[in-house]
Scaffold this motif. Structure first.
Motif, PDB file in Angstrom:
ATOM      1  N   ARG A   4      52.596  45.019  49.239  1.00  0.00           N
ATOM      2  CA  ARG A   4      52.175  46.034  48.287  1.00  0.00           C
ATOM      3  C   ARG A   4      51.020  45.485  47.461  1.00  0.00           C
ATOM      4  O   ARG A   4      51.125  44.416  46.863  1.00  0.00           O
ATOM      5  N   ILE A   5      49.916  46.205  47.429  1.00  0.00           N
ATOM      6  CA  ILE A   5      48.760  45.786  46.648  1.00  0.00           C
ATOM      7  C   ILE A   5      48.880  46.429  45.282  1.00  0.00           C
ATOM      8  O   ILE A   5      49.045  47.635  45.161  1.00  0.00           O
ATOM      9  N   SER A   7      47.300  46.788  41.268  1.00  0.00           N
ATOM     10  CA  SER A   7      46.204  46.602  40.343  1.00  0.00           C
ATOM     11  C   SER A   7      46.797  46.199  38.999  1.00  0.00           C
ATOM     12  O   SER A   7      47.796  46.756  38.572  1.00  0.00           O
ATOM     13  N   ASN A  12      44.689  52.551  37.364  1.00  0.00           N
ATOM     14  CA  ASN A  12      44.848  52.186  38.764  1.00  0.00           C
ATOM     15  C   ASN A  12      43.658  52.644  39.592  1.00  0.00           C
ATOM     16  O   ASN A  12      43.114  51.894  40.392  1.00  0.00           O
ATOM     17  N   HIS A  13      43.254  53.902  39.422  1.00  0.00           N
ATOM     18  CA  HIS A  13      42.085  54.405  40.122  1.00  0.00           C
ATOM     19  C   HIS A  13      41.572  55.674  39.450  1.00  0.00           C
ATOM     20  O   HIS A  13      42.281  56.292  38.674  1.00  0.00           O
ATOM     21  N   ASN A  60      38.504  43.269  46.395  1.00  0.00           N
ATOM     22  CA  ASN A  60      39.687  42.640  47.000  1.00  0.00           C
ATOM     23  C   ASN A  60      40.522  43.605  47.837  1.00  0.00           C
ATOM     24  O   ASN A  60      41.741  43.523  47.857  1.00  0.00           O
ATOM     25  N   TYR A  62      41.199  46.776  47.449  1.00  0.00           N
ATOM     26  CA  TYR A  62      41.930  47.846  46.769  1.00  0.00           C
ATOM     27  C   TYR A  62      40.945  48.877  46.217  1.00  0.00           C
ATOM     28  O   TYR A  62      40.102  48.546  45.375  1.00  0.00           O
ATOM     29  N   THR A  64      39.625  51.428  43.797  1.00  0.00           N
ATOM     30  CA  THR A  64      39.884  51.887  42.433  1.00  0.00           C
ATOM     31  C   THR A  64      38.977  53.041  42.018  1.00  0.00           C
ATOM     32  O   THR A  64      39.258  53.715  41.030  1.00  0.00           O
TER      33      THR A  64
END
Length: 137
Positions: A4-5, A7, A12-13, A60, A62, A64
């Motif tokens: 699980r990635i 932040s 978060n985004h 990285n 992910y 966002t």
């Protein structure tokens, strides 16, 4: 369970609509590169609920920052990205202008915020106010 990635940032985004996803993808690939952000994922229009392409940028692996193609009227937004130094603010601004952005305030100190607020502003192809800011001495 799969990896699980997560932040660790408070947000978060962010996602916002654009008129032409591919045009915006090209713009943001160039503009976000100086800030160390890159395209992480693109989602084909056939796989989205709104029928338009989606693109996610981040660090990285992910995503966002997301945008999706959507027709219709929209109000401009303002997004400010952290830059590690003033040189990066300048590189962001130059990349934006080369990639179809419109100058909305070149790299400079904005002392009305505080003495070390060094920022540049551009309008993206949809008129959104995009900023890079360095707040260190």
């Amino acid at each position: 369970m799969g990896k699980r990635i997560m932040s660790t940032d408070i947000i978060n985004h962010i996602e916002f609509p654009v008129a032409e996803a591919e045009r915006s993808r090209r713009f943001y690939e160039a503009v976000l590169a100086p800030l160390g952000l890159s395209l992480v994922i693109s989602i084909d229009p056939a796989r989205t609920s709104h029928g338009g392409a989606r693109h996610g940028f981040g660090k990285n692996g992910y995503p966002t920052l997301w945008f999706h193609e959507e027709s219709g009227a929209r109000r401009p937004i303002h997004i400010a990205f952290t830059a590690d130094d003033r040189k990066t603010v300048k590189a962001f601004h130059a990349a934006a202008l080369r990639s179809g952005g419109t100058d909305n305030g070149g790299p400079a100190f904005r002392e009305r915020y505080h003495a070390n607020y060094y920022a540049a502003y551009v309008l993206d192809p949809d008129g959104n106010n995009i900023e890079a800011v360095c707040q260190t001495e």
